[in-house]
Design an enzyme around this catalytic site. Structure first.
Site, PDB file in Angstrom:
ATOM      1  N   GLY A   8       0.836  -1.208   0.000  1.00 20.89           N
ATOM      2  CA  GLY A   8       0.000   0.000   0.000  1.00 20.89           C
ATOM      3  C   GLY A   8       0.864   1.250   0.000  1.00 20.89           C
ATOM      4  N   GLY A  11      -0.525   4.877  -0.961  1.00 22.89           N
ATOM      5  CA  GLY A  11      -1.645   5.434  -0.200  1.00 22.89           C
ATOM      6  C   GLY A  11      -1.225   6.602   0.680  1.00 22.89           C
ATOM      7  N   GLN A  12      -2.153   7.035   1.537  1.00 24.74           N
ATOM      8  CA  GLN A  12      -1.928   8.241   2.334  1.00 24.74           C
ATOM      9  C   GLN A  12      -0.708   8.106   3.238  1.00 24.74           C
ATOM     10  OE1 GLN A  12      -4.548   9.167   5.557  1.00 24.74           O
ATOM     11  NE2 GLN A  12      -4.199  11.365   5.426  1.00 24.74           N
ATOM     12  N   ILE A  34      -0.815  -1.901  -6.100  1.00 24.37           N
ATOM     13  CA  ILE A  34      -1.705  -2.701  -6.943  1.00 24.37           C
ATOM     14  C   ILE A  34      -1.905  -1.966  -8.275  1.00 24.37           C
ATOM     15  CG2 ILE A  34      -2.966  -4.002  -5.161  1.00 24.37           C
ATOM     16  CD1 ILE A  34      -5.145  -1.809  -5.318  1.00 24.37           C
ATOM     17  N   ILE A  54      -2.450  -7.555  -1.609  1.00 25.26           N
ATOM     18  CA  ILE A  54      -2.478  -8.201  -0.293  1.00 25.26           C
ATOM     19  C   ILE A  54      -3.370  -9.446  -0.279  1.00 25.26           C
ATOM     20  CG2 ILE A  54      -4.383  -6.812   0.673  1.00 25.26           C
ATOM     21  CD1 ILE A  54      -2.631  -6.696   3.283  1.00 25.26           C
ATOM     22  N   TYR A 142     -15.084  -1.488   9.499  1.00 26.33           N
ATOM     23  CA  TYR A 142     -13.693  -1.046   9.682  1.00 26.33           C
ATOM     24  C   TYR A 142     -13.214  -1.394  11.095  1.00 26.33           C
ATOM     25  CZ  TYR A 142      -9.811   2.398   9.695  1.00 26.33           C
ATOM     26  OH  TYR A 142      -8.595   3.020   9.766  1.00 26.33           O
ATOM     27  N   LYS A 146     -10.393  -4.067  12.427  1.00 26.28           N
ATOM     28  CA  LYS A 146      -9.227  -3.572  13.179  1.00 26.28           C
ATOM     29  C   LYS A 146      -9.094  -4.297  14.520  1.00 26.28           C
ATOM     30  CE  LYS A 146      -7.368  -0.634  10.337  1.00 26.28           C
ATOM     31  NZ  LYS A 146      -6.137  -1.050   9.648  1.00 26.28           N
TER      32      LYS A 146
HETATM   33  C1  AKB Z   1     -10.872   7.006   9.169  1.00 29.56           C
HETATM   34  O1  AKB Z   1     -11.414   8.092   9.368  1.00 29.56           O
HETATM   35  O2  AKB Z   1     -11.457   6.005   8.756  1.00 29.56           O
HETATM   36  C2  AKB Z   1      -9.403   6.872   9.508  1.00 29.56           C
HETATM   37  C3  AKB Z   1      -9.194   6.389  10.904  1.00 29.56           C
HETATM   38  C4  AKB Z   1      -9.367   7.314  12.029  1.00 29.56           C
HETATM   39  O3  AKB Z   1      -8.852   5.266  11.106  1.00 29.56           O
HETATM   40  N1  AKB Z   1      -8.742   8.116   9.294  1.00 29.56           N
END
Ligand code: AKB
Length: 316
Positions: A8, A11-12, A34, A54, A142, A146
Site C-alpha cells: 500500500g 496510499g496516504q 496494486i 495483499i 472497519y 481492526k
Molecule cells: C478514518 O477516518 O477512517 C481513519 C481512521 C481514524 O482510522 N482516518
C-alpha cells in the site's frame, strides 16, 4: 541495513513512509502497489517497486523472497466510511489480507507493522481519555476488522513468535497524498478549501471531537515502534497514540488565525457523523509513551501553520 516491503505504498501513509524509510535505511525498501495505483515521480525513481496485492499470498511471498525482506509494513485498508459501503472488500483486505501477510511473515521470519485505529472503540468505550485497555466493541466493519486484526496479530506473536507491532492511529492529516473514504478526512479537506478561498462544507457536526495527528508524527510513530526495544513492551497490538483532539470549530478557528476570512458551513453526512459519534473524543496514550517513548511533535497550531505553508506551495 534493512529490507522492507511497504504494502500500500502509494496510499496516504505509504507514500510518505516509503520515502522516509528510504532516507533512513540502506537495503531494499520495496514500494508494493496494486495495478491502477502505480508509484510515480520520486517514489518510483528512488527505489524498487513491485505489484503486491495483499489478497494474493503468493505474490507477497515472492516479493519477500526476491528482496530478502525482514520487515513488512502492511498499510492496505479501506477507511471507515467506504468500508461501510464495501463491507466484503473491507473484510477481504483487512482480514484475509492480514492473514496472508502474517503467514508469509511466519514462514520468512519478518517483523510486521499493521496500523490499527481509533475505530476499534465503540459506543461502550469511555469517551474521554479512552484508556489503552478497555472495551472495544465497534459497530463498523472497519472497526471489526481492526479489532480482529489486533487479536490476530497478537496471536501470531504469542503462538508463532512473529514480531507483530501496531499503533491505533487517530485521523491523519497530510498535504502529500489525500486520504479517501475516512471519517476524519474533513480535517484534510478543510485546508484545501481554506487555501482556495472556498467556503468549506463540513460533513461532521460542530462539537464532534476526534483525535488527530500530523503525518510526520504518524510516520515517526510507525518507524519508532518497529525500532523500539521490545523488552519494554507490555502491549504490542495495538498502542493508543495521539497528538491533538479538536472539533470542526476548533480547527476552523485555528485556520482563521492565518486566513481571517475563511468560512465554513455544515452539511452533515449522517453515516460519517454516526461513526464519529461512536469514536473517542480523546485518547490516553500513556502506555505508548512509557513502553517505547512515544511523543508527538506537532500540536494543532504547529500542524496548521505547516499544512498552510506546504499546501500554498503545492497549489500555487
Ligand atoms: C478514518 O477516518 O477512517 C481513519 C481512521 C481514524 O482510522 N482516518
Amino acid at each position: 541495513m534493512k529490507n522492507v516491503l511497504v504494502i500500500g505504498s502509494t496510499g496516504q501513509i505509504g507514500s510518505e513512509l516509503t520515502m522516509k524509510l528510504r532516507s533512513l535505511y540502506g537495503g531494499n525498501i520495496v514500494a508494493g502497489y496494486i495495478p491502477g495505483s502505480e508509484p510515480h515521480g520520486e517514489l518510483l525513481e528512488s527505489g524498487p517497486s513491485a505489484i503486491v496485492d495483499i489478497t494474493n499470498e503468493q505474490q507477497i511471498a515472492e516479493t519477500v523472497s526476491k528482496y530478502h525482506i525482514d520487515t513488512i509494513y502492511n498499510l492496505a485498508a479501506l477507511l471507515s466510511a467506504v468500508a461501510e459501503i464495501k463491507t466484503q472488500l473491507a473484510w477481504k483486505i483487512g482480514m484475509d489480507g492480514l492473514f496472508n501477510v502474517l503467514e508469509v511473515a511466519r514462514e520468512h521470519h519478518c517483523a510486521v507493522f499493521t496500523p490499527s485505529s481509533i475505530g476499534v472503540f465503540g459506543d461502550n468505550s469511555p469517551k474521554d481519555k479512552t484508556p489503552q485497555d478497555t472495551i472495544r466493541n465497534p459497530r463498523t466493519m472497519y472497526g471489526v476488522t481492526k479489532v480482529a486484526g489486533e487479536l490476530l496479530s497478537d496471536y501470531y506473536f504469542i503462538r508463532f513468535g512473529v514480531d507483530t507491532r501496531s499503533v491505533r492511529f487517530p485521523g491523519l492529516i497530510s498535504h502529500v497524498t489525500p486520504p479517501g473514504g475516512g471519517t476524519t478526512d474533513y480535517a484534510v479537506d478543510i485546508f484545501y478549501s481554506a487555501i482556495r478561498g472556498e467556503v468549506f462544507e463540513c460533513p461532521i457536526a460542530a462539537g464532534t471531537y476526534m483525535d488527530m495527528m500530523y503525518m510526520p508524527d504518524a510516520v515517526r510513530a510507525a518507524i519508532e515502534i518497529m525500532e523500539a526495544d521490545p523488552a519494554g513492551f507490555v502491549h504490542r497490538n495495538s498502542f493508543n497514540v495521539t497528538a491533538m483532539s479538536f472539533d470542526p470549530e476548533g480547527i476552523a478557528a485555528n485556520i482563521r488565525k492565518y486566513i481571517p476570512d475563511f468560512r465554513m458551513s455544515y452539511q452533515v453526512d449522517p453515516m460519517r457523523q454516526a461513526i464519529a459519534d461512536s469514536w473517542p473524543n480523546s485518547l490516553d496514550d500513556t502506555c505508548a509513551r512509557a513502553e517505547w517513548g512515544w511523543h508527538p511533535e506537532y500540536d494543532l497550531d504547529g500542524m496548521t501553520q505547516d499544512m498552510l505553508e506546504k499546501l500554498r506551495l503545492k497549489l500555487g
